[in-house]
Design a protein around this motif. Sequence first.
Motif, PDB file in Angstrom:
ATOM      1  N   ALA A  22      -8.037  -3.774  -5.891  1.00  0.00           N
ATOM      2  CA  ALA A  22      -8.201  -5.206  -5.630  1.00  0.00           C
ATOM      3  C   ALA A  22      -7.810  -5.972  -6.886  1.00  0.00           C
ATOM      4  CB  ALA A  22      -9.635  -5.535  -5.238  1.00  0.00           C
ATOM      5  N   ASP A  23      -7.049  -7.019  -6.719  1.00  0.00           N
ATOM      6  CA  ASP A  23      -6.626  -7.872  -7.828  1.00  0.00           C
ATOM      7  C   ASP A  23      -6.004  -7.079  -8.976  1.00  0.00           C
ATOM      8  OD1 ASP A  23      -7.538 -10.175  -6.481  1.00  0.00           O
ATOM      9  OD2 ASP A  23      -9.578  -9.830  -7.225  1.00  0.00           O
ATOM     10  N   ARG A  56     -17.495  -1.939  -6.429  1.00  0.00           N
ATOM     11  CA  ARG A  56     -17.114  -3.356  -6.504  1.00  0.00           C
ATOM     12  C   ARG A  56     -15.723  -3.577  -5.924  1.00  0.00           C
ATOM     13  NH1 ARG A  56     -16.571  -4.472 -12.086  1.00  0.00           N
ATOM     14  NH2 ARG A  56     -14.311  -4.549 -11.904  1.00  0.00           N
ATOM     15  N   VAL A  57     -14.797  -2.694  -6.258  1.00  0.00           N
ATOM     16  CA  VAL A  57     -13.412  -2.846  -5.811  1.00  0.00           C
ATOM     17  C   VAL A  57     -13.306  -2.638  -4.293  1.00  0.00           C
ATOM     18  CG1 VAL A  57     -11.061  -1.935  -6.039  1.00  0.00           C
ATOM     19  CG2 VAL A  57     -12.458  -2.302  -8.076  1.00  0.00           C
ATOM     20  N   LYS A  59     -15.595  -3.313  -2.085  1.00  0.00           N
ATOM     21  CA  LYS A  59     -16.140  -4.523  -1.459  1.00  0.00           C
ATOM     22  C   LYS A  59     -15.133  -5.670  -1.520  1.00  0.00           C
ATOM     23  CE  LYS A  59     -20.648  -5.273  -1.710  1.00  0.00           C
ATOM     24  NZ  LYS A  59     -21.992  -5.523  -2.270  1.00  0.00           N
ATOM     25  N   GLU A  60     -14.415  -5.798  -2.636  1.00  0.00           N
ATOM     26  CA  GLU A  60     -13.417  -6.862  -2.784  1.00  0.00           C
ATOM     27  C   GLU A  60     -12.194  -6.618  -1.913  1.00  0.00           C
ATOM     28  OE1 GLU A  60     -12.474  -7.366  -6.953  1.00  0.00           O
ATOM     29  OE2 GLU A  60     -14.571  -7.711  -7.473  1.00  0.00           O
ATOM     30  N   ALA A  61     -11.728  -5.366  -1.875  1.00  0.00           N
ATOM     31  CA  ALA A  61     -10.494  -5.038  -1.151  1.00  0.00           C
ATOM     32  C   ALA A  61     -10.710  -4.962   0.363  1.00  0.00           C
ATOM     33  CB  ALA A  61      -9.925  -3.714  -1.656  1.00  0.00           C
TER      34      ALA A  61
END
Length: 169
Positions: A22-23, A56-57, A59-61
């Motif tokens: 993500a990002d 965390r990634v 959840k974001e992706a």
Amino acid sequence: MAIDSTAMFSMSYGLYVVSSEADGLKAGCVVNTAVQVTAEPIRMSVAVHKDNVTARVIKEAGTFAVTALDQTADMPYIGNFGFRTSDTYDKFEKYQAAVSETGSPYCPEHACAMYACRLIDTVDVGTHYLFVGEVVQAERLSDEPPLTYAYYHSTLKGKTPPKASSYQA
């Protein structure tokens, strides 16, 4: 009646790398709790410690990939994904990476299968998140036998890190 926590050692586990991006941040970690939970549609769940960057990634992706490690995996490979943080170390730099249909990175080396999932639910189970994903891509990567947690302990002499779902102090 008291709980004999050593009874948990009788449960069968494998070793998996769970990864996402993500990002521009690629993250991945080793887990021992991944399981198919339904057949139609095919869904699986993975447990990832809340403190892991990978959680965390994911959840974001909104996506993740799971590779089932095989018995060719050695301790340097497992350590690359299991004993470093994705915040400060590119875990995909040392090994040839591929990208799943969901955009999640994964490394096919030392893996017998890969599952790419679209995140459909996240359950807070205390120290870990249980990520439930719908499998949108599944591939056999080798004919090598899967790496079980028992093999990891008995043959590779691996240790259980504190963030593992089966860790006992």
